[in-house]
Write a protein that holds these residues in place. Structure first.
Motif, PDB file in Angstrom:
ATOM      1  N   PHE A   1       0.697  -2.426   5.148  1.00  0.00           N
ATOM      2  CA  PHE A   1      -0.208  -1.380   4.691  1.00  0.00           C
ATOM      3  C   PHE A   1      -1.500  -2.026   4.210  1.00  0.00           C
ATOM      4  O   PHE A   1      -1.504  -3.167   3.729  1.00  0.00           O
TER       5      PHE A   1
ATOM      6  N   ARG B   1       4.571  -1.615   9.593  1.00  0.00           N
ATOM      7  CA  ARG B   1       5.223  -2.755   8.939  1.00  0.00           C
ATOM      8  C   ARG B   1       4.413  -3.291   7.766  1.00  0.00           C
ATOM      9  O   ARG B   1       4.970  -3.947   6.886  1.00  0.00           O
TER      10      ARG B   1
ATOM     11  N   SER C   1       1.160 -11.267  -2.031  1.00  0.00           N
ATOM     12  CA  SER C   1       1.118 -10.003  -2.779  1.00  0.00           C
ATOM     13  C   SER C   1      -0.279  -9.405  -2.643  1.00  0.00           C
ATOM     14  O   SER C   1      -1.072  -9.442  -3.576  1.00  0.00           O
TER      15      SER C   1
ATOM     16  N   THR D   1       3.172  -5.426   2.124  1.00  0.00           N
ATOM     17  CA  THR D   1       4.283  -4.749   2.790  1.00  0.00           C
ATOM     18  C   THR D   1       4.492  -3.329   2.271  1.00  0.00           C
ATOM     19  O   THR D   1       5.204  -2.550   2.898  1.00  0.00           O
ATOM     20  N   THR D   2       3.898  -2.990   1.129  1.00  0.00           N
ATOM     21  CA  THR D   2       3.968  -1.607   0.625  1.00  0.00           C
ATOM     22  C   THR D   2       2.562  -1.120   0.319  1.00  0.00           C
ATOM     23  O   THR D   2       1.665  -1.921   0.014  1.00  0.00           O
ATOM     24  N   GLN D   3       2.381   0.195   0.391  1.00  0.00           N
ATOM     25  CA  GLN D   3       1.072   0.767   0.109  1.00  0.00           C
ATOM     26  C   GLN D   3       0.664   0.534  -1.345  1.00  0.00           C
ATOM     27  O   GLN D   3      -0.485   0.235  -1.634  1.00  0.00           O
ATOM     28  N   ALA D   4       1.624   0.638  -2.249  1.00  0.00           N
ATOM     29  CA  ALA D   4       1.324   0.440  -3.668  1.00  0.00           C
ATOM     30  C   ALA D   4       0.835  -0.983  -3.938  1.00  0.00           C
ATOM     31  O   ALA D   4      -0.140  -1.192  -4.682  1.00  0.00           O
ATOM     32  N   ALA D   5       1.469  -1.972  -3.337  1.00  0.00           N
ATOM     33  CA  ALA D   5       1.067  -3.367  -3.540  1.00  0.00           C
ATOM     34  C   ALA D   5      -0.315  -3.625  -2.949  1.00  0.00           C
ATOM     35  O   ALA D   5      -1.139  -4.339  -3.547  1.00  0.00           O
TER      36      ALA D   5
END
Length: 172
Positions: A142, A140, A110, A154-158
């Protein structure tokens, strides 16, 4: 009385400089492969003869000491730089496998730093950096934050959240 000494000293210096010049020339030619070493038995390269006075001087006793030359590794023949570079390069399949392994590591975490990814994957920092760049270009993974607070997810927010937490942890 000083003149015989000066003449002898000048002769000694002249002979020494000629011998030294000849030895340097022979060494350079051997190094370039132009001239081979003499066929006679060469002295041990690990010992250096030091003479304190010329043999022709009756007033000064002749003494000869030996010093140990520093230990040096034997000369090795290395492959040309282009061959060494090509030998160290991973194949396309190895690179693709490394990228997939790093993608799995980032997906399971994370928001990981490059150092954390490096430790978990066992790859070098440059290999991890190269794989992260490829994964970012493919969209794939960020990156959130910059420099020492950069985190990958794996996500920009995370990724942004992990970077923010790392920044807060450093401030505390």
């Amino acid at each position: 009385m000083a003149q015989p000494f000066d003449a002898e000293l000048e002769e000694l210096v002249s002979k020494f400089s000629r011998d030294l010049a000849d030895q340097i020339r022979a060494l350079l030619l051997r190094r370039l492969g132009i001239e081979r070493a003499p066929a006679t038995r060469a002295p041990n390269p690990r010992t250096v003869q030091v003479r304190s006075a010329p043999a022709s001087t009756p007033s000064a006793p002749t003494s000869s000491r030996t010093k140990r030359a520093p230990n040096r590794a034997p000369a090795t023949v290395r492959a040309p730089v282009s061959e060494r570079r090509n030998a160290a390069r991973p194949t396309h399949e190895e690179r693709a496998a490394a990228i997939e392994r790093i993608a799995r590591i980032v997906g399971n975490g994370s928001g990981l730093s490059v150092g954390e990814i490096e430790r978990q994957s066992g790859f070098t920092r440059s290999a991890v950096g190269s794989a992260l760049k490829a994964l970012k270009d493919q969209g794939r993974i960020f990156m959130g934050g910059t420099k020492r607070f950069a985190r990958y997810a794996t996500t920009q927010a995370a990724a942004d959240q992990a970077s923010l937490e790392a920044r807060r942890g450093a401030a505390a």
